[in-house]
Design a protein around this motif. Sequence first.
Motif, PDB file in Angstrom:
ATOM      1  N   TYR A 485      47.388  -9.425  32.195  1.00 17.62           N
ATOM      2  CA  TYR A 485      46.189  -8.616  32.420  1.00 17.62           C
ATOM      3  C   TYR A 485      45.264  -8.625  31.196  1.00 17.62           C
ATOM      4  CZ  TYR A 485      48.489  -6.623  36.572  1.00 17.62           C
ATOM      5  OH  TYR A 485      49.099  -6.445  37.798  1.00 17.62           O
ATOM      6  N   GLU A 486      45.846  -8.462  30.005  1.00 20.30           N
ATOM      7  CA  GLU A 486      45.033  -8.421  28.793  1.00 20.30           C
ATOM      8  C   GLU A 486      44.328  -9.749  28.558  1.00 20.30           C
ATOM      9  OE1 GLU A 486      44.207  -5.738  26.976  1.00 20.30           O
ATOM     10  OE2 GLU A 486      45.268  -4.744  28.621  1.00 20.30           O
ATOM     11  N   ALA A 487      45.028 -10.839  28.808  1.00 24.17           N
ATOM     12  CA  ALA A 487      44.398 -12.157  28.646  1.00 24.17           C
ATOM     13  C   ALA A 487      43.266 -12.349  29.647  1.00 24.17           C
ATOM     14  CB  ALA A 487      45.441 -13.251  28.796  1.00 24.17           C
ATOM     15  N   ALA A 488      43.493 -11.953  30.898  1.00 26.64           N
ATOM     16  CA  ALA A 488      42.471 -12.122  31.939  1.00 26.64           C
ATOM     17  C   ALA A 488      41.224 -11.303  31.640  1.00 26.64           C
ATOM     18  CB  ALA A 488      43.042 -11.737  33.298  1.00 26.64           C
ATOM     19  N   LYS A 489      41.384 -10.173  30.964  1.00 23.69           N
ATOM     20  CA  LYS A 489      40.236  -9.337  30.610  1.00 23.69           C
ATOM     21  C   LYS A 489      39.358  -9.997  29.547  1.00 23.69           C
ATOM     22  CE  LYS A 489      42.488  -4.938  31.729  1.00 23.69           C
ATOM     23  NZ  LYS A 489      43.111  -3.696  31.192  1.00 23.69           N
ATOM     24  N   GLN A 490      39.904 -10.954  28.823  1.00 27.03           N
ATOM     25  CA  GLN A 490      39.143 -11.632  27.771  1.00 27.03           C
ATOM     26  C   GLN A 490      38.381 -12.852  28.289  1.00 27.03           C
ATOM     27  OE1 GLN A 490      42.962 -11.332  25.057  1.00 27.03           O
ATOM     28  NE2 GLN A 490      41.270 -12.010  23.793  1.00 27.03           N
ATOM     29  N   VAL A 491      38.731 -13.321  29.491  1.00 30.03           N
ATOM     30  CA  VAL A 491      38.167 -14.567  30.008  1.00 30.03           C
ATOM     31  C   VAL A 491      36.965 -14.277  30.904  1.00 30.03           C
ATOM     32  CG1 VAL A 491      38.636 -16.602  31.440  1.00 30.03           C
ATOM     33  CG2 VAL A 491      40.408 -15.706  29.898  1.00 30.03           C
ATOM     34  N   PRO A 492      35.827 -14.920  30.667  1.00 30.78           N
ATOM     35  CA  PRO A 492      34.664 -14.718  31.543  1.00 30.78           C
ATOM     36  C   PRO A 492      34.964 -15.190  32.966  1.00 30.78           C
ATOM     37  CG  PRO A 492      34.029 -15.797  29.491  1.00 30.78           C
ATOM     38  CD  PRO A 492      35.524 -15.812  29.534  1.00 30.78           C
ATOM     39  N   SER A 493      34.406 -14.494  33.932  1.00 32.85           N
ATOM     40  CA  SER A 493      34.633 -14.857  35.328  1.00 32.85           C
ATOM     41  C   SER A 493      33.890 -16.141  35.682  1.00 32.85           C
ATOM     42  CB  SER A 493      34.162 -13.735  36.251  1.00 32.85           C
ATOM     43  OG  SER A 493      34.131 -14.172  37.595  1.00 32.85           O
ATOM     44  N   PRO A 494      34.529 -17.035  36.453  1.00 31.76           N
ATOM     45  CA  PRO A 494      33.820 -18.232  36.925  1.00 31.76           C
ATOM     46  C   PRO A 494      32.860 -17.934  38.073  1.00 31.76           C
ATOM     47  CG  PRO A 494      36.048 -18.204  37.798  1.00 31.76           C
ATOM     48  CD  PRO A 494      35.946 -17.030  36.867  1.00 31.76           C
ATOM     49  N   VAL A 495      32.913 -16.697  38.588  1.00 29.21           N
ATOM     50  CA  VAL A 495      32.028 -16.267  39.671  1.00 29.21           C
ATOM     51  C   VAL A 495      31.086 -15.211  39.108  1.00 29.21           C
ATOM     52  CG1 VAL A 495      31.903 -15.214  41.956  1.00 29.21           C
ATOM     53  CG2 VAL A 495      33.789 -16.752  41.402  1.00 29.21           C
ATOM     54  N   SER A 496      29.787 -15.382  39.302  1.00 34.52           N
ATOM     55  CA  SER A 496      28.785 -14.567  38.614  1.00 34.52           C
ATOM     56  C   SER A 496      28.835 -13.090  38.973  1.00 34.52           C
ATOM     57  CB  SER A 496      27.385 -15.116  38.913  1.00 34.52           C
ATOM     58  OG  SER A 496      27.128 -15.100  40.304  1.00 34.52           O
ATOM     59  N   GLU A 497      29.349 -12.745  40.141  1.00 37.19           N
ATOM     60  CA  GLU A 497      29.339 -11.332  40.540  1.00 37.19           C
ATOM     61  C   GLU A 497      30.382 -10.495  39.793  1.00 37.19           C
ATOM     62  OE1 GLU A 497      31.180 -10.550  44.588  1.00 37.19           O
ATOM     63  OE2 GLU A 497      30.891 -12.728  44.693  1.00 37.19           O
ATOM     64  N   PHE A 498      31.264 -11.138  39.033  1.00 37.00           N
ATOM     65  CA  PHE A 498      32.280 -10.426  38.265  1.00 37.00           C
ATOM     66  C   PHE A 498      32.098 -10.724  36.781  1.00 37.00           C
ATOM     67  CE2 PHE A 498      34.208 -11.615  42.371  1.00 37.00           C
ATOM     68  CZ  PHE A 498      34.362 -10.348  42.910  1.00 37.00           C
ATOM     69  N   LYS A 499      32.465  -9.756  35.941  1.00 44.39           N
ATOM     70  CA  LYS A 499      32.311  -9.939  34.495  1.00 44.39           C
ATOM     71  C   LYS A 499      33.443 -10.773  33.915  1.00 44.39           C
ATOM     72  CE  LYS A 499      31.711  -7.441  30.135  1.00 44.39           C
ATOM     73  NZ  LYS A 499      31.652  -6.105  29.477  1.00 44.39           N
ATOM     74  N   THR A 500      34.677 -10.437  34.277  1.00 39.68           N
ATOM     75  CA  THR A 500      35.828 -11.131  33.702  1.00 39.68           C
ATOM     76  C   THR A 500      36.719 -11.691  34.807  1.00 39.68           C
ATOM     77  OG1 THR A 500      37.304  -9.203  33.685  1.00 39.68           O
ATOM     78  CG2 THR A 500      35.821  -9.504  31.783  1.00 39.68           C
ATOM     79  N   LEU A 501      37.629 -12.560  34.401  1.00 35.80           N
ATOM     80  CA  LEU A 501      38.603 -13.106  35.349  1.00 35.80           C
ATOM     81  C   LEU A 501      39.479 -11.985  35.900  1.00 35.80           C
ATOM     82  CD1 LEU A 501      39.687 -15.770  36.562  1.00 35.80           C
ATOM     83  CD2 LEU A 501      41.343 -15.832  34.685  1.00 35.80           C
ATOM     84  N   TYR A 502      39.741 -10.969  35.102  1.00 35.75           N
ATOM     85  CA  TYR A 502      40.517  -9.814  35.567  1.00 35.75           C
ATOM     86  C   TYR A 502      39.792  -9.111  36.708  1.00 35.75           C
ATOM     87  CZ  TYR A 502      42.880  -5.269  35.483  1.00 35.75           C
ATOM     88  OH  TYR A 502      43.555  -4.117  35.839  1.00 35.75           O
ATOM     89  N   ASP A 503      38.484  -8.924  36.568  1.00 32.29           N
ATOM     90  CA  ASP A 503      37.706  -8.248  37.611  1.00 32.29           C
ATOM     91  C   ASP A 503      37.744  -9.038  38.916  1.00 32.29           C
ATOM     92  OD1 ASP A 503      36.949  -6.276  35.765  1.00 32.29           O
ATOM     93  OD2 ASP A 503      35.262  -7.485  35.073  1.00 32.29           O
ATOM     94  N   LEU A 504      37.621 -10.361  38.818  1.00 35.52           N
ATOM     95  CA  LEU A 504      37.698 -11.209  40.006  1.00 35.52           C
ATOM     96  C   LEU A 504      39.075 -11.089  40.657  1.00 35.52           C
ATOM     97  CD1 LEU A 504      36.466 -14.844  40.384  1.00 35.52           C
ATOM     98  CD2 LEU A 504      38.839 -14.319  40.895  1.00 35.52           C
ATOM     99  N   TRP A 505      40.101 -11.155  39.834  1.00 36.92           N
ATOM    100  CA  TRP A 505      41.494 -11.082  40.294  1.00 36.92           C
ATOM    101  C   TRP A 505      41.772  -9.756  41.001  1.00 36.92           C
ATOM    102  CZ3 TRP A 505      45.916 -11.594  36.105  1.00 36.92           C
ATOM    103  CH2 TRP A 505      47.164 -11.733  36.744  1.00 36.92           C
ATOM    104  N   LEU A 506      41.245  -8.685  40.440  1.00 36.12           N
ATOM    105  CA  LEU A 506      41.438  -7.351  41.021  1.00 36.12           C
ATOM    106  C   LEU A 506      40.702  -7.220  42.357  1.00 36.12           C
ATOM    107  CD1 LEU A 506      42.509  -4.428  40.727  1.00 36.12           C
ATOM    108  CD2 LEU A 506      40.391  -3.890  39.499  1.00 36.12           C
ATOM    109  N   ALA A 507      39.492  -7.753  42.422  1.00 32.48           N
ATOM    110  CA  ALA A 507      38.675  -7.619  43.636  1.00 32.48           C
ATOM    111  C   ALA A 507      39.123  -8.560  44.745  1.00 32.48           C
ATOM    112  CB  ALA A 507      37.205  -7.871  43.295  1.00 32.48           C
ATOM    113  N   ARG A 508      39.808  -9.641  44.369  1.00 28.01           N
ATOM    114  CA  ARG A 508      40.242 -10.645  45.347  1.00 28.01           C
ATOM    115  C   ARG A 508      41.764 -10.819  45.280  1.00 28.01           C
ATOM    116  NH1 ARG A 508      36.003 -15.723  44.603  1.00 28.01           N
ATOM    117  NH2 ARG A 508      34.097 -14.669  45.311  1.00 28.01           N
TER     118      ARG A 508
END
Length: 637
Positions: A485-508
């Motif tokens: 989780y901590e690592a994913a929070k540091q990575v920018p999201s590849p999808v513009s509607e999310f800020k981080t990879l963690y946000d994308l992962w949580l929403a999807r």
Amino acid sequence: MMRGFDSIESLHAEELLVKRRRGSKRFVIAAAVIGGLFFLVGILIGYFSHKRDSAHQPDSQPEILSPSQYILDHVSTNYLRSKLNEFTAQSRLPGTEGSQELAHRIHSLWTASGLDDVHFATYNILLSFPNQSEPNKVEIINKTSGNTLFTTSAYEPSLRPGDNISTVMNFNAYSPAGKASGDVVYANYATLEDFDYLTKNLSIDLTGKIIIARYGKIFRGNQVHNAEHYNASALILYTDPADVNKAFNETGKDLPYPNSWWMPSTGVQRGTLHDNGENPDTPFYPATDYAYHIDPSKRNLPKIPCQPISYGDAEQILRNLSGHPSPSSWHGTLPVEYKTGPGFENNPDLKIEVSVNNFLDTRPVYHVIGIINGTEEPDRYVLLGNHHDAWVYGAVDPQSGGVALSHVVDLFGQLLKLGYRPRRTLIFCSWDAEETGLIGSSEWVKDHLKVLYERAVAYLNVDMSVQGNFTVKAAASPLLQDALYEAAKQVPSPVSEFKTLYDLWLARPFSNDKLMNQEPSVSYSLGAGSDHARFYLLAGVPCADLRISYDLKKYPLSSYPLYHSQYDNIFSYENYQDPGFVFTKALTQFWAILAYNIAEAPSLPMNVTRYSTAVSTFIEDLLNMYKDVWMKNNVNT
């Protein structure tokens, strides 16, 4: 009362002292004012001279290197695309020149990155190969005339001008050579329940029969074992379009490859039938030169021939079957009735003949191992792994993970040159002979078992970077969940509607996890499907297996459709799997940051309460599922 003085001179002396004191005060005040003026002038001169100099001179303060930010800033889609073109330029079947060439290419890349050590770890393993001069085949033959009415394809044909011509025949590794002929029976997914239905509900005697079944639900090696158990003489496996081409027979839907990611009617899934992760000749011991080799007759390998075919070829067999109608759950989407057989309708003279000409040979396999020694805890290891062997080109599986690993190596090599060295030792592993049943990495783990027991902190596996472009799919030891989780929070999201990879992962969410609204889904069921297996199950090392996957709700598939076929190539990857390589980039960043965080943290980022909670939940679930059975059998829990 006046103070007394000895004389007038004494009184005069006091007056003089008062005058002198008044004069000294004036002098001090004047000196202070003058000194203050000089000080102010000095400040102004210094300020303006510094301002003038700073306009012409760079800031002398050195920038502080942030390794994590450096990693995020320097992952390159151009690097990933370029290396994927190289890695998929030819087939990489283990034990062949193609796999060996790629191992040497990776060795050269890692050496150039400046690691402390890069070396080959080589083991001699019993491997399985198709016979180029005698292709495997399945035929429909007229028993009376001896005429062959139909023969399956030996290779997958190229479907677009840019595709390489496959040099790897359609085969299942470790299927024994042999020939079987007789009536054919359709057995759905060849599970024990399917065979039970055929023998008990339909009273079909399967002895000597040739079974045709579709891939899915269970491991293909178990399908062969089940057919053996019911005394079948051979097994034919195919991928039904219901499982690999959801658009099949649907008007207006996408056409299959090369027009989409769906499997075409000529596609064939290759794969191993050997599933215990052991070199067949040296079970339970590493396949070194001095290892004891068992008698070949005692090898734990399949006993009946098995051959994979395309669903286009399978249709020719299934369309004319006689016998009982099968349950609706057994129906795929081919334009056939899916009858069970045995035999062909209105033509008892027809039979099926299966010819398999595979052979076994002991050959060297080449692991590439790269090492960056740690500073403060060099005897604690954080390992990263992927395999470089493939059934054909393997753009998704495994080379999308392979190019990510080589990029991570290159990034840490750049950091070494900039003066950064991790707290703990990093070990990078590019495995060979994974596709044959995890044999390659298993031999290395057994060879270093005692050291891994004591010193391995974590093993981070990426079998493939991107098998879809929807969300993160992660399986891990509970100890590593928070680190993910901590690592994913540091990575920018590849999808513009999310800020981080963690946000994308949580929403999807990948699965319908009960905690999916609170935190991203992480499976604790790592299974034994990739190179983490022996680290986790034998050496007891905390492991994670990471990838980007498709939307499981939209595509309820067991794997991506072109899995283990020659159509899993660079064209399908950059057009359908990950256009722009943005998800491959995100996964590479995620993997590298996770490794950095674990290698660098003063205290290991492992949450033991996650582990205890998971174990308690497992026990509770077992009790709920089997409590009645255990009580009847006097099992004391």
